[in-house]
Write a protein that holds these residues in place. Structure first.
Motif, short mmCIF file in Angstrom:
data_model
loop_
_atom_site.label_atom_id
_atom_site.label_comp_id
_atom_site.label_asym_id
_atom_site.label_seq_id
_atom_site.Cartn_x
_atom_site.Cartn_y
_atom_site.Cartn_z
N VAL A 1 -30.96 50.33 -5.53
CA VAL A 1 -31.98 50.37 -4.47
C VAL A 1 -32.72 49.03 -4.54
CG1 VAL A 1 -34.13 51.48 -3.73
CG2 VAL A 1 -32.26 52.88 -4.60
N ASN A 2 -32.93 48.39 -3.42
CA ASN A 2 -33.58 47.07 -3.47
C ASN A 2 -35.10 47.19 -3.58
OD1 ASN A 2 -34.59 47.54 -0.90
ND2 ASN A 2 -32.93 46.45 0.13
N LYS A 3 -35.76 46.05 -3.63
CA LYS A 3 -37.21 46.07 -3.89
C LYS A 3 -38.00 46.71 -2.75
CE LYS A 3 -37.89 41.17 -2.61
NZ LYS A 3 -38.19 41.38 -1.20
N ASP A 4 -37.39 46.78 -1.58
CA ASP A 4 -38.08 47.42 -0.45
C ASP A 4 -37.85 48.93 -0.40
OD1 ASP A 4 -38.99 44.93 0.44
OD2 ASP A 4 -37.03 44.54 1.38
N GLY A 5 -37.05 49.41 -1.35
CA GLY A 5 -36.81 50.85 -1.39
C GLY A 5 -35.63 51.30 -0.55
N ASP A 6 -34.78 50.35 -0.14
CA ASP A 6 -33.60 50.73 0.65
C ASP A 6 -32.39 50.87 -0.27
OD1 ASP A 6 -35.10 50.41 3.01
OD2 ASP A 6 -34.77 48.23 2.90
N ILE A 7 -31.58 51.86 0.00
CA ILE A 7 -30.37 52.07 -0.81
C ILE A 7 -29.42 50.90 -0.58
CG2 ILE A 7 -28.36 53.54 -1.17
CD1 ILE A 7 -30.16 55.91 -0.36
N SER A 8 -29.03 50.24 -1.68
CA SER A 8 -28.17 49.06 -1.53
C SER A 8 -27.00 49.10 -2.51
CB SER A 8 -29.01 47.80 -1.77
OG SER A 8 -29.72 47.91 -2.98
N VAL A 9 -26.62 50.32 -2.88
CA VAL A 9 -25.56 50.45 -3.88
C VAL A 9 -24.19 50.06 -3.33
CG1 VAL A 9 -25.24 52.92 -3.39
CG2 VAL A 9 -24.59 52.02 -5.62
N ASP A 10 -24.01 50.18 -2.02
CA ASP A 10 -22.72 49.83 -1.43
C ASP A 10 -22.67 48.32 -1.19
OD1 ASP A 10 -20.29 49.83 -0.26
OD2 ASP A 10 -20.84 51.05 1.49
N SER A 11 -22.43 47.59 -2.27
CA SER A 11 -22.45 46.13 -2.16
C SER A 11 -21.33 45.52 -3.00
CB SER A 11 -23.80 45.58 -2.64
OG SER A 11 -23.91 45.78 -4.03
N ASP A 12 -21.02 44.27 -2.71
CA ASP A 12 -19.96 43.58 -3.45
C ASP A 12 -20.34 43.41 -4.92
OD1 ASP A 12 -18.38 43.43 -1.26
OD2 ASP A 12 -19.02 41.40 -0.69
N SER A 13 -21.64 43.17 -5.17
CA SER A 13 -22.04 42.96 -6.56
C SER A 13 -21.90 44.25 -7.38
CB SER A 13 -23.46 42.42 -6.64
OG SER A 13 -24.30 43.12 -5.78
N VAL A 14 -22.17 45.39 -6.76
CA VAL A 14 -21.97 46.66 -7.49
C VAL A 14 -20.48 46.87 -7.76
CG1 VAL A 14 -22.14 49.19 -7.30
CG2 VAL A 14 -24.09 47.76 -6.65
N ARG A 15 -19.66 46.57 -6.75
CA ARG A 15 -18.21 46.71 -6.95
C ARG A 15 -17.73 45.78 -8.06
NH1 ARG A 15 -18.37 48.55 -1.63
NH2 ARG A 15 -18.98 46.56 -0.78
N GLU A 16 -18.31 44.56 -8.08
CA GLU A 16 -17.89 43.57 -9.08
C GLU A 16 -18.24 44.05 -10.51
OE1 GLU A 16 -19.83 39.80 -8.59
OE2 GLU A 16 -18.56 38.79 -10.07
N VAL A 17 -19.44 44.56 -10.67
CA VAL A 17 -19.84 44.99 -12.02
C VAL A 17 -19.05 46.25 -12.44
CG1 VAL A 17 -21.84 46.47 -11.45
CG2 VAL A 17 -21.82 45.21 -13.57
N LEU A 18 -18.73 47.09 -11.48
CA LEU A 18 -17.94 48.27 -11.82
C LEU A 18 -16.51 47.88 -12.21
CD1 LEU A 18 -19.23 50.79 -9.11
CD2 LEU A 18 -19.66 50.87 -11.57
N GLU A 19 -15.97 46.88 -11.52
CA GLU A 19 -14.64 46.37 -11.90
C GLU A 19 -14.69 45.81 -13.32
OE1 GLU A 19 -11.84 46.66 -10.62
OE2 GLU A 19 -12.11 47.09 -8.48
N TYR A 20 -15.79 45.11 -13.61
CA TYR A 20 -15.94 44.54 -14.95
C TYR A 20 -15.99 45.67 -15.99
CZ TYR A 20 -17.96 42.23 -19.00
OH TYR A 20 -18.18 41.79 -20.28
N LEU A 21 -16.75 46.70 -15.68
CA LEU A 21 -16.89 47.80 -16.64
C LEU A 21 -15.59 48.58 -16.82
CD1 LEU A 21 -20.50 48.82 -15.75
CD2 LEU A 21 -19.66 48.50 -18.08
N LYS A 22 -14.77 48.61 -15.77
CA LYS A 22 -13.46 49.26 -15.92
C LYS A 22 -12.65 48.55 -17.01
CE LYS A 22 -11.07 50.57 -12.14
NZ LYS A 22 -10.65 50.52 -10.72
N LYS A 23 -12.78 47.22 -17.03
CA LYS A 23 -12.04 46.45 -18.05
C LYS A 23 -12.71 46.63 -19.41
CE LYS A 23 -11.08 42.93 -14.65
NZ LYS A 23 -11.70 41.70 -14.18
N LEU A 24 -14.03 46.52 -19.44
CA LEU A 24 -14.74 46.56 -20.73
C LEU A 24 -14.55 47.91 -21.43
CD1 LEU A 24 -16.68 45.12 -22.71
CD2 LEU A 24 -18.58 46.10 -21.43
#
Lengths: 449, 295
Positions: free
Chosen positions: A233-256
């Protein structure tokens, strides 16, 4: 009451006249403080730390004509939280209460604003860490003042011998116990480098271990998310989970997570400590308690431990922030004395004594209090083990759930949405798309009014 | 004269009964009835507890994926656990009943131990057996060259573990109730059946089970209520994990209400099971009453 106050003033004058300033010296007050003062304080993990704090508080009480009664309440089994919930609902109990991380947000409607106290502290000692405002400055008012104990940031706690032997990384060279850090090496200390090291350590039978379960220690995931710029959720309180950066960190965690023990999905807050102390693990994300226990239970492991910075992600280097505050209940019976005590426990002499008693576990929330503290410098074995436990480089402390507004960040954390999202994808084999959809549904839920 | 009248008034049986029950009535009123109505009141408030929202919290829960997961898990957990508790209790009761009465006492005592120990303590013992990294059971399995089992870190095994511990704790209750029921069946019925040539199974299905119907119904009802509302086993073993797949109503209500500070929603979660259990209780108790009247 009035009489007691006059006597106390005379006493303060007397003490000031001799110019003595000891650890129990009374803070120069603006309010009347006398009578009884009840404190419900988080019980420390480190043996002896509670005794030191009790001694400081009782001494202060004796000097100021206040009968101080301290109840140390464990957080094991949520006892501290349950006590806070009960007192908050019954509108009776202690005067001052410990506010670890999100308690301020949860109980802000029952906490007195203490802007005057915190402003006095800032005027006298300088600024607090940025995260303090996030945790304790709520709805335009300070609801908590820095607590002298209980705050910590999870550093990486690594076996430097195993890192050197299996991953070819010299942590003591990268993060020495002095100011001469090797910037080139530190710049290369990224999450990609860490992934390679994690694989090597895993293959050597000494993996990285950190919980991915519904437990507060899963906050390491939150700082990893922040390092990738991944916001739920961003600083304005809007849901922002559907983003490239979330996908990127999840891909990273899949490997880790391929290089982590499978049991991490059921770990509790002490599992990573046991994992490291037993000698099975090579690195965890933790405060100084694992090392303190290892000194007692497995000295051979303790002498090879090193606290150091987290790796850097695309958006920076972050440490999980677990700071703690003390607040005054709105139904407190002795608010005047409570405010004086909050001012007093922010004195450097008090904070230093608490840091020492906690063997370096406690981290001050007032920036100036970091200076000239010998506890982290002198701790051993090995020499310099805690030097980098307080942040020395470019790391930034980050509250779990940041940058969402505190009310939402607290819900993200206490409902373990990040840990559950990661576990869905890395252990349940759910697609990232499906995981993000689940997280969106949960986030919509926690944002209800 | 007046004092005498008071004694006479007090001596009347219904009044004495009432006064003797009064402490219990007060306890029930303070510890059950008041919290029940208070939780209904809380469940009708908004998150900040500042506004009446009616059924909005319940309607909100209907839209939550995790809540429906909790509903499914609670039903699955209660049905499977109660079925096995009843089955094991029935078999154990028959086995003990078959032992000469002299040796029954020690078996009864030993088999009641799991039920007598406070569940939070015994579950802690189980947690050591299942511990994610240093499980005592896995240590044994490894000695036998069998792969370690992820008791608490994989959904299937985590559910298996909490159900297993619940059965271990709860089966002795069924055992003792069924044993009491078995002892109340007149021996004449079995003797008459034997004379008529009935075998073991015929005696079981045409004498034992019909004679135990009421006690079976009541124990199952009681156990379903207790199992549905279970908290300690899940809290100690899994805290609802992994990935919320072992949460029950009570543990999820605790997570939402206490840990996250959303008391109204937590109250709504905990109240959700009330209508389900009320309907179930009504049906079972009506059948029991009907059978009693027939007898």
């Amino acid at each position: 009451m009035k009489k007691a106050s006059i006597n106390r003033r005379k006493f303060v004058k007397g003490v000031s006249a001799v110019g003595g300033y000891t650890i129990a010296a009374p803070y120069v007050k603006t309010a009347h403080s006398a009578g009884k003062l009840l404190l419900g304080i988080w019980s420390h993990w480190i043996p002896g730390a509670d005794d030191m704090l009790r001694h400081i508080l009782v001494k202060w009480g004796e000097k100021n004509g206040v009968e101080v009664k301290v109840d140390f309440i464990t957080s094991i089994g949520n006892k501290l939280l349950l006590t806070a919930q009960a007192e908050s609902r019954a509108k009776t109990g202690h005067d001052i209460f410990s506010l670890p991380t999100w308690f301020g947000t949860m109980f802000k409607h029952r906490l007195d604003p203490i802007d005057d106290v915190v402003e006095d502290i800032i005027n006298k000692h300088g600024p607090l860490l940025d995260s303090a405002r996030f945790y304790a400055h709520l709805d335009g008012h300070w609801r908590g003042a820095p607590a002298p104990t209980g705050s910590f940031f999870d550093s990486f706690v690594s076996r430097f011998d195993l890192f050197k032997e299996h991953a070819g990384i010299d942590l003591k060279e990268m993060f020495p116990a002095n100011e001469n850090r090797n910037e080139e090496l530190i710049n290369n200390w990224t999450y990609d480098t860490f992934l390679i090291a994690a694989e090597k350590l895993y293959k050597a039978g000494k993996p990285f271990g950190a919980t991915i379960g519904a437990t507060p220690d899963s906050r390491w995931l939150s700082s990893l998310f922040t390092a990738y710029g991944a916001e739920l959720v961003n600083k304005d309180g809007d849901i922002s989970v559907d983003s490239d950066s979330v996908r990127e960190v999840l891909e990273y965690l899949k490997k880790l997570t391929e290089f982590m023990p499978k049991s991490v999905y059921a770990w509790d807050d002490s599992s990573n400590n046991r994992w490291l102390i037993s000698g099975e693990g090579s690195v965890i994300s933790n405060p100084a308690s694992a090392w303190a226990v290892a000194k007692r239970d497995n000295p051979n492991v303790a002498k090879n431990l090193w606290h150091h910075d987290a790796p850097r992600g695309p958006k920076g280097r972050f440490r999980p922030d677990n700071s703690q505050y003390w607040g005054i209940w709105s139904f407190a019976q002795n608010k005047s004395a409570a405010k004086d005590l909050l001012r007093y426990v922010s004195e450097k002499s008090v904070v230093d004594a608490c840091v020492e008693a906690s063997q370096g576990y406690d981290i001050p929330l007032i920036i100036s209090h970091f200076k000239d503290n010998k506890t982290w410098v002198d701790a051993s074995p090995p020499d310099g083990v805690l030097y980098n436990y307080p942040m020395r480089g470019d790391e930034v402390p980050v509250a779990p759930g940041y940058p969402a507004p505190p009310e939402i960040a607290s819900q993200i954390t206490t409902q373990y949405i990040i840990a559950n999202l990661v576990a869905r994808i890395t252990s349940k084999g759910q697609s990232i798309k499906k995981g993000i959809r689940w997280a969106e549904n949960e986030l919509e839920g926690i944002m209800r009014g | 004269m007046k004092i005498n009248n008071l004694f006479i008034w007090l001596k009347q049986k219904p009044r004495i009964a009432f006064f003797m029950c009064l402490p219990l009535i007060l306890m029930v009123a303070c510890l059950i009835i008041y919290p029940f109505f208070y939780s209904i009141f809380l469940a009708t408030l908004n998150k900040a507890e500042t506004k009446f929202v009616g059924f909005a919290n319940f309607l909100f829960l209907f839209k939550r994926e995790t809540f429906w997961l909790v509903v499914q898990q609670s039903i699955f957990f209660a049905l499977v656990a109660v079925f096995f508790k009843a089955l094991i209790g029935f078999i154990a009761a028959h086995s003990i009943n078959a032992i000469p009465s002299k040796g029954q006492r020690k078996w009864r005592g030993m088999l009641l131990i799991p039920w007598v120990i406070p569940p939070a303590l015994s579950t802690l013992g189980w947690w050591w057996l299942f511990e994610p990294t240093y499980s005592a059971l896995n240590w044994l399995l490894e000695k036998l060259s069998i792969d370690a089992i992820p008791w608490l870190s994989e959904t299937f095994w985590a559910r298996f573990s909490i159900i297993l511990v619940n059965i271990w704790v709860g089966a002795p209750f069924f055992l003792i109730m069924y044993l009491a029921a078995l002892k109340s069946i007149p021996e004449d019925l079995y003797e008459a059946a034997s004379i008529d040539g009935a075998n073991y199974w015929q005696k079981l299905f045409f004498i034992t089970l019909p004679m135990m119907k009421n006690i079976i119904s009541i124990t199952i009802l009681f156990s379903i209520i207790v199992t549905f509302a279970n908290f300690d086993i899940v809290r100690v073993l899994t805290r609802g994990g992994p990935i919320d797949t072992t949460h029950l109503f009570a543990t999820y209500a605790f997570r939402v209400g206490i840990e996250s500070g959303d008391i109204p929603l937590g109250a709504a979660v905990s109240l959700f099971m009330f209508p389900v259990l009320a309907v179930l209780s009504f049906i079972i108790l009506r059948n029991v009453r009907k059978r009693t009247n027939e007898v």
